[in-house]
Design a protein around this motif. Structure first.
Motif, PDB file in Angstrom:
ATOM      1  N   ASP A  68     -43.747  14.524  25.606  1.00  0.00           N
ATOM      2  CA  ASP A  68     -45.061  13.913  25.369  1.00  0.00           C
ATOM      3  C   ASP A  68     -45.012  12.852  24.273  1.00  0.00           C
ATOM      4  O   ASP A  68     -45.943  12.042  24.150  1.00  0.00           O
ATOM      5  N   LEU A  69     -43.934  12.835  23.476  1.00  0.00           N
ATOM      6  CA  LEU A  69     -43.787  11.821  22.425  1.00  0.00           C
ATOM      7  C   LEU A  69     -42.839  10.691  22.842  1.00  0.00           C
ATOM      8  O   LEU A  69     -42.608   9.767  22.073  1.00  0.00           O
ATOM      9  N   LYS A  70     -42.321  10.786  24.064  1.00  0.00           N
ATOM     10  CA  LYS A  70     -41.284   9.849  24.495  1.00  0.00           C
ATOM     11  C   LYS A  70     -41.746   8.389  24.430  1.00  0.00           C
ATOM     12  O   LYS A  70     -41.026   7.519  23.924  1.00  0.00           O
ATOM     13  N   ASP A  71     -42.940   8.099  24.939  1.00  0.00           N
ATOM     14  CA  ASP A  71     -43.419   6.710  24.955  1.00  0.00           C
ATOM     15  C   ASP A  71     -43.492   6.135  23.548  1.00  0.00           C
ATOM     16  O   ASP A  71     -43.117   4.969  23.311  1.00  0.00           O
ATOM     17  N   GLU A  72     -43.992   6.927  22.623  1.00  0.00           N
ATOM     18  CA  GLU A  72     -44.120   6.455  21.245  1.00  0.00           C
ATOM     19  C   GLU A  72     -42.757   6.237  20.596  1.00  0.00           C
ATOM     20  O   GLU A  72     -42.545   5.256  19.875  1.00  0.00           O
ATOM     21  N   MET A  73     -41.808   7.139  20.855  1.00  0.00           N
ATOM     22  CA  MET A  73     -40.477   6.985  20.267  1.00  0.00           C
ATOM     23  C   MET A  73     -39.767   5.769  20.855  1.00  0.00           C
ATOM     24  O   MET A  73     -39.066   5.035  20.144  1.00  0.00           O
ATOM     25  N   GLU A  74     -39.975   5.538  22.153  1.00  0.00           N
ATOM     26  CA  GLU A  74     -39.378   4.358  22.781  1.00  0.00           C
ATOM     27  C   GLU A  74     -40.036   3.077  22.260  1.00  0.00           C
ATOM     28  O   GLU A  74     -39.360   2.050  22.102  1.00  0.00           O
ATOM     29  N   ARG A  75     -41.337   3.142  21.982  1.00  0.00           N
ATOM     30  CA  ARG A  75     -42.037   1.981  21.401  1.00  0.00           C
ATOM     31  C   ARG A  75     -41.442   1.624  20.036  1.00  0.00           C
ATOM     32  O   ARG A  75     -41.166   0.449  19.747  1.00  0.00           O
ATOM     33  N   ILE A  76     -41.230   2.633  19.218  1.00  0.00           N
ATOM     34  CA  ILE A  76     -40.641   2.397  17.898  1.00  0.00           C
ATOM     35  C   ILE A  76     -39.235   1.817  18.037  1.00  0.00           C
ATOM     36  O   ILE A  76     -38.884   0.834  17.374  1.00  0.00           O
ATOM     37  N   ASN A  77     -38.424   2.390  18.931  1.00  0.00           N
ATOM     38  CA  ASN A  77     -37.055   1.891  19.116  1.00  0.00           C
ATOM     39  C   ASN A  77     -37.029   0.456  19.623  1.00  0.00           C
ATOM     40  O   ASN A  77     -36.132  -0.322  19.282  1.00  0.00           O
ATOM     41  N   ALA A  78     -38.007   0.098  20.440  1.00  0.00           N
ATOM     42  CA  ALA A  78     -38.050  -1.256  21.001  1.00  0.00           C
ATOM     43  C   ALA A  78     -38.311  -2.305  19.923  1.00  0.00           C
ATOM     44  O   ALA A  78     -38.022  -3.494  20.125  1.00  0.00           O
ATOM     45  N   ASN A  79     -38.830  -1.868  18.790  1.00  0.00           N
ATOM     46  CA  ASN A  79     -39.178  -2.809  17.710  1.00  0.00           C
ATOM     47  C   ASN A  79     -38.172  -2.805  16.556  1.00  0.00           C
ATOM     48  O   ASN A  79     -38.410  -3.419  15.515  1.00  0.00           O
ATOM     49  N   ILE A  80     -37.036  -2.130  16.762  1.00  0.00           N
ATOM     50  CA  ILE A  80     -36.038  -2.001  15.688  1.00  0.00           C
ATOM     51  C   ILE A  80     -35.391  -3.353  15.369  1.00  0.00           C
ATOM     52  O   ILE A  80     -34.991  -4.102  16.262  1.00  0.00           O
TER      53      ILE A  80
END
Length: 500
Positions: free
Chosen positions: A392-404
Motif C-alpha cells: 500500500d506504500l509502493k506508489d509513494e516509495m516509487e514517487r520518492i525514488n523517481a525524484n532522487i
C-alpha cells in the motif's frame, strides 16, 4: 618451558599472523581495539538460539578455571546420547569449547555456530583446530559442520523459525585436510613464544592476512608505523592484491608510485599527482551545473540511518537486512525560502518501526521535489524494500525514488576533486576538504555518535541503557543524522558558489 596455552580464538589469530600472540603479550597498548557492543550482542543471540536446534541440551557454563568446564564435559560425555553446548576439552594445553556437540554412542558431531551469512576461510581453521583437539584425545569425530545464517531464502514470518534461519554445511573433509597444518601451526606458535622475549620481536612481514576486511588485524597501524606517509596502502580503491604486489616490489611511497610505469589507472595517477604537487582543486563547472539544473523545488535533503539484526526482528525481513530506524530531512520549499528541518527516530521495541519510518517520511515529503541524497545505492534500495514489505506504500516509495538526485556523482566521477579528498568520495572526506575550517561541519565534535557504524551500534544497544543514558544517546543520534543532511545542504551551496 611449558607449551603456550592456546584457545581456538588465539589459534585462529595466529593463523592470521604468527606474531599476534607476541604482540598481545608484549605490545597490547598498540592494538587498535574497537569494541562494538551490537556485534557482540548479535553473536551471543545467534549462539543461544542455535543451541536449541537439536532439541534438549546440557550447557557448560563459562568458568575462568577451565578445568571445571572440562570436568563437567567429561561427566556428560559418559551419558550418551546427548547434546552438549560449550563442551570443553584440552589436549597438550590446546583448549577448545565446541558450540554444539552431538554426543552419540559411536562418536561425536561438531557444530560450530557463526553469526555470519557465509562461510569465511578462517572458519575452517577454527573447526580444524577443534577436530585436532578432540581426535587427539581419542574421541571419534564423525562429522564437522558449520552453522551460519540464511539470509538468502528465509524471510521471517510472524514467528521466528530457527530451523529455516540456519544453514548447515558439512566441512568434515576440509577439517581433516588441515590436520597436519594445525600441528605445524601449533609448533610454530610455541617456538615463537618460547624463543622470543619482549625485546625480540618476530620478523613477520605484511601479508594478505593483514588486510583481510572480514578479519582486520588490530595491529595494522603498529606494523606499518615505519612506512612513509602517504604510501601505497593509502591509494583509494586500489585492490589489496595490487597494493601488496607493489609493496613487495619496494614501490611504497607516493614518489615510488609516481615513477612506476605500471601505475596507469587515471584515478590513482591523479591522487598521487595532487598529493605530491599540491595541485589546485579540479572543478568541472559544466558537470556541477548539470546537477544544479536537474533540481526542482521543493528541495528535500535526506539521509537514513539503518541497523542490522543478525536474527530478523520484524516480519518480512531477513538476517542482516538494513533496517531504517532514523532519518534527517532538511527542506527548502522554494528559491530563497528558509531552511527547515524535520526528523524521525524510532522507538526501540516498536514492532512497526519500518512502517512508521516510511509513513513519517511520506508525510514530511508530500510534494514532487528533488530528493537529494549522497550515494544513490543506499536510500533507494531501502525504499524498494519498504515497497515490497508494504504494497500500500509502493506508489509513494516509487514517487520518492523517481525524484532522487545523488550529490556523490561529481565527486565519484572526479569532476570535483581536491588533494584533501585523498582519492575518496566519501562524505567524511569530501566535507572537510570543501570546508576545512568549519567547526559546524566537524563530525569529531559531535556528542557521542560520529559515524554510521556508531549510530547503528548506539541504536541496537539502547534498550540495555538507563533512561538517562538513552536520552543522551538519542540526542547524539539526532545531531549526527542532522549533520549528514546539513552537509548536503552545504555541498549544494558550494556547488552554487563554484559555478557562479
Amino acid at each position: 618451558m611449558s607449551k603456550v596455552k592456546l584457545s581456538k580464538s588465539k589459534y585462529c589469530k595466529c593463523v592470521q599472523c604468527e606474531k599476534i600472540l607476541w604482540l598481545e603479550k608484549y605490545k597490547p597498548e598498540c592494538a587498535a581495539v574497537k569494541k562494538n557492543e551490537s556485534i557482540v550482542g548479535n553473536g551471543r543471540k545467534v549462539g543461544e538460539l542455535a543451541k536449541g536446534l537439536f532439541g534438549d541440551y546440557h550447557d557448560i557454563p563459562y568458568n575462568e578455571d577451565l578445568t571445571v568446564m572440562i570436568e563437567k564435559t567429561s561427566k556428560l560425555m559418559q551419558d550418551k546420547p546427548n547434546i552438549i553446548t560449550e563442551a570443553s576439552f584440552s589436549y597438550e594445553d590446546n583448549f577448545c569449547s565446541v558450540d554444539i556437540l552431538k554426543n552419540d554412542s559411536d562418536g561425536v558431531e561438531i557444530y560450530e555456530v557463526k553469526s555470519a551469512t557465509e562461510i569465511k576461510p578462517y572458519y575452517l581453521d577454527d573447526v580444524a583446530y577443534q577436530y585436532f583437539v578432540l581426535s587427539n584425545l581419542g574421541i571419534t569425530v564423525k562429522k564437522v559442520s558449520i552453522l551460519y545464517l540464511n539470509n538468502d531464502t528465509y524471510i521471517r514470518g510472524k514467528e521466528l523459525d530457527i530451523n529455516q534461519l540456519f544453514n548447515v554445511e558439512d566441512v568434515t573433509f576440509e577439517a581433516l585436510e588441515k590436520q597436519d597444518e594445525v600441528r605445524d601451526n601449533i609448533d610454530i606458535i610455541n617456538n615463537i613464544m618460547k624463543t622470543r622475549d619482549g625485546d625480540n620481536e618476530p620478523l613477520t612481514g605484511i601479508c594478505v592476512n593483514c588486510l583481510d576486511k572480514d578479519n582486520p588485524c588490530v595491529f595494522w597501524d603498529y606494523c606499518t608505523r615505519d612506512l612513509p606517509k602517504p604510501n601505497v596502502f593509502d591509494i583509494s580503491l586500489m585492490k589489496m592484491d595490487k597494493k601488496l604486489e607493489k609493496y613487495y616490489e619496494g614501490v611504497i611511497s607516493f614518489e615510488d608510485l609516481e615513477n612506476d610505469d605500471d601505475i596507469t589507472t587515471p584515478r590513482f595517477v591523479e591522487q598521487i599527482d595532487f598529493e605530491l604537487h599540491d595541485r589546485e582543486p579540479k572543478i568541472d563547472v559544466s558537470a556541477i551545473n548539470e546537477i544544479l539544473d536537474s533540481l526542482k523545488y521543493p528541495l528535500y535533503f535526506i539521509d537514513y540511518e539503518t541497523c542490522q539484526y543478525a536474527v530478523p526482528e520484524f516480519e518480512g525481513t531477513k538476517a542482516y537486512q538494513q533496517i531504517p530506524f532514523q532519518y534527517s530531512l532538511h527542506i527548502i520549499q522554494e528559491e530563497g525560502a528558509p531552511l527547515k528541518h524535520k526528523e524521525f527516530l524510532a522507538e526501540v521495541g516498536d514492532e512497526n518501526m519500518i512502517r512508521h519510518f516510511a509513513e513519517s517520511m511520506i508525510n514530511d515529503m508530500p510534494k514532487n521535489g528533488s530528493v537529494i541524497i549522497y550515494n544513490s545505492s543506499f536510500e533507494p534500495a531501502r525504499n524498494r524494500e519498504i515497497a515490497e514489505m508494504y504494497p500500500d506504500l509502493k506508489d509513494e516509495m516509487e514517487r520518492i525514488n523517481a525524484n532522487i538526485v545523488d550529490f556523490m556523482v561529481p565527486f565519484r566521477s572526479r569532476k570535483y576533486y581536491t588533494k584533501e579528498m585523498e582519492g575518496s568520495y566519501s562524505i567524511k572526506k569530501v566535507l572537510p576538504a570543501l570546508f576545512p575550517d568549519d567547526d559546524e561541519l566537524d563530525y569529531t565534535k559531535l556528542p557521542g555518535v560520529h559515524k554510521g557504524d556508531e549510530a547503528a551500534n548506539a541504536f541496537l544497544t539502547l534498550n540495555e541503557k538507563t533512561p538517562e543514558e538513552q536520552k543522551e544517546i538519542r540526542e547524539g543520534l539526532l545531531r549526527y543524522c542532522e549533520l549528514d543532511t546539513y552537509a548536503t545542504v552545504k555541498i549544494w551551496e558550494k556547488f552554487k558558489e563554484v559555478t557562479n
